[in-house]
Design an enzyme around this catalytic site. Sequence first.
Site, short mmCIF file in Angstrom:
data_model
loop_
_atom_site.label_atom_id
_atom_site.label_comp_id
_atom_site.label_asym_id
_atom_site.label_seq_id
_atom_site.Cartn_x
_atom_site.Cartn_y
_atom_site.Cartn_z
N SER A 6 0.84 -1.19 0.00
CA SER A 6 0.00 0.00 0.00
C SER A 6 0.88 1.24 0.00
O SER A 6 1.61 1.50 0.96
CB SER A 6 -0.91 0.01 1.23
OG SER A 6 -1.50 1.29 1.34
N HIS A 31 -0.92 -1.09 -4.52
CA HIS A 31 -2.23 -0.78 -3.93
C HIS A 31 -2.31 0.73 -3.66
O HIS A 31 -1.47 1.29 -2.94
CB HIS A 31 -2.42 -1.57 -2.63
CG HIS A 31 -3.78 -1.43 -2.03
ND1 HIS A 31 -4.88 -2.12 -2.48
CD2 HIS A 31 -4.22 -0.65 -1.00
CE1 HIS A 31 -5.94 -1.80 -1.75
NE2 HIS A 31 -5.58 -0.90 -0.86
N ASP A 33 -4.65 3.77 -2.19
CA ASP A 33 -5.80 4.09 -1.35
C ASP A 33 -6.30 5.50 -1.60
O ASP A 33 -5.60 6.47 -1.30
CB ASP A 33 -5.40 3.94 0.13
CG ASP A 33 -5.22 2.48 0.51
OD1 ASP A 33 -6.19 1.72 0.36
OD2 ASP A 33 -4.11 2.10 0.92
N MET A 35 -8.95 8.27 -0.63
CA MET A 35 -9.89 8.63 0.45
C MET A 35 -10.37 10.06 0.27
O MET A 35 -9.57 10.95 -0.05
CB MET A 35 -9.18 8.53 1.80
CG MET A 35 -8.52 7.18 2.06
SD MET A 35 -7.65 7.21 3.63
CE MET A 35 -6.93 5.57 3.62
N HIS A 64 -8.13 1.38 -4.63
CA HIS A 64 -9.17 1.09 -3.63
C HIS A 64 -9.86 2.42 -3.32
O HIS A 64 -9.28 3.28 -2.65
CB HIS A 64 -8.48 0.47 -2.40
CG HIS A 64 -9.35 0.27 -1.21
ND1 HIS A 64 -8.83 0.06 0.05
CD2 HIS A 64 -10.69 0.22 -1.07
CE1 HIS A 64 -9.82 -0.09 0.91
NE2 HIS A 64 -10.96 0.01 0.26
N MET A 66 -12.15 4.68 -1.45
CA MET A 66 -12.92 4.88 -0.20
C MET A 66 -13.57 6.25 -0.33
O MET A 66 -13.24 7.20 0.39
CB MET A 66 -11.97 4.80 1.01
CG MET A 66 -11.53 3.37 1.29
SD MET A 66 -10.02 3.31 2.29
CE MET A 66 -8.82 3.40 0.98
N MET A 135 -12.02 -5.73 4.09
CA MET A 135 -11.29 -4.83 4.99
C MET A 135 -11.09 -5.55 6.33
O MET A 135 -12.05 -6.00 6.94
CB MET A 135 -12.07 -3.54 5.24
CG MET A 135 -12.04 -2.53 4.11
SD MET A 135 -10.40 -2.05 3.52
CE MET A 135 -9.60 -1.49 5.02
N ASP A 173 -7.22 -6.56 3.25
CA ASP A 173 -6.57 -5.25 3.37
C ASP A 173 -6.67 -4.71 4.80
O ASP A 173 -7.76 -4.43 5.28
CB ASP A 173 -7.25 -4.30 2.38
CG ASP A 173 -6.64 -2.90 2.36
OD1 ASP A 173 -5.60 -2.70 3.01
OD2 ASP A 173 -7.21 -2.03 1.68
C1 DX5 Z 1 -6.83 1.46 5.04
C2 DX5 Z 1 -6.31 1.13 3.67
C3 DX5 Z 1 -5.21 0.16 3.65
C4 DX5 Z 1 -3.97 0.57 4.43
C5 DX5 Z 1 -3.28 -0.70 4.83
O1 DX5 Z 1 -7.94 2.27 4.91
O2 DX5 Z 1 -7.34 0.60 2.86
O3 DX5 Z 1 -4.86 -0.21 2.33
O4 DX5 Z 1 -3.10 1.38 3.69
O5 DX5 Z 1 -2.23 -0.35 5.66
P1 DX5 Z 1 -1.66 -1.37 6.75
O6 DX5 Z 1 -1.12 -2.56 6.01
O7 DX5 Z 1 -0.60 -0.56 7.41
O8 DX5 Z 1 -2.81 -1.74 7.66
ZN ZN Z 2 -6.70 -0.21 0.84
#
Ligand code: DX5
Ligand code: ZN
Length: 214
Positions: A6, A31, A33, A35, A64, A66, A135, A173
């Site tokens: 990530s 990956h 993220d 947000m 991903h 969010m 998740m 994840d």
């Molecule tokens: C959380 C994200 C994850 C996060 C995972 O909202 O979707 O992808 O970056 O990070 P770790 O592996 O540190 O939990």
């Molecule tokens: Zn993620």
Amino acid sequence: MLIAPSMLSADFANLQRDIEMVNQSEAALFHLDIMDGLFVPNISYGFPVVKAIAKYATKPLDAHLMIVDPDRYIPQFAQLGVKYLSVHYEACTHLHRTLQLIRSNGMLAGVALNPHTPVSHLEDILEYCDFVLLMSVNPGFGGQSFIDRIYKKCSELREMINSRGLNVQIEVDGGVNLENTPKLKECGADILVAGNTVFSAKDPQQTISDLSAF
Ligand code: DX5
Ligand code: ZN
């Protein structure tokens, strides 16, 4: 095991260096993220950063989302070269339409489930998924602890997929580390996202290799 580091946990002041590390590692995917500060209580990064990562990444991008109302941005992710695109079950009123939109833009369609959302909610949509992202922490932040209940969800989902003869990958994840990886493999996971475990390691490339070896 397929590992997706990530990039949320990367050093953004040395992003190219961290991208090259992932390129040279045994990682399967990048990956990303995304947000929006609405669906989750945090804002990460958007198109300029995805574009910068896409420029140097030599492995497929797994974004991903969010965010609320993800339909508005699906074509833009495709244009940037994203291959795996997941949207949250909890953020989509017309999930069937959203998944079709992802596929019609040439990407693999994924549904992400928050820790509290049962896999039984996928009953009528599983056929339209290329992958499901479970998740294992509450979305919004890296570095949180793995929620043990996810083992059971993962096994249930694997059973659902196999009993229907579907080809759907399971991605887990949040809070993934060297201890829970073997168990997640047993539960039928295909792809594991790892942020903190990789980027806070002394040797991130070796850690990716250790996780991939399971
Ligand atoms: C959380 C994200 C994850 C996060 C995972 O909202 O979707 O992808 O970056 O990070 P770790 O592996 O540190 O939990
Ligand atoms: Zn993620």
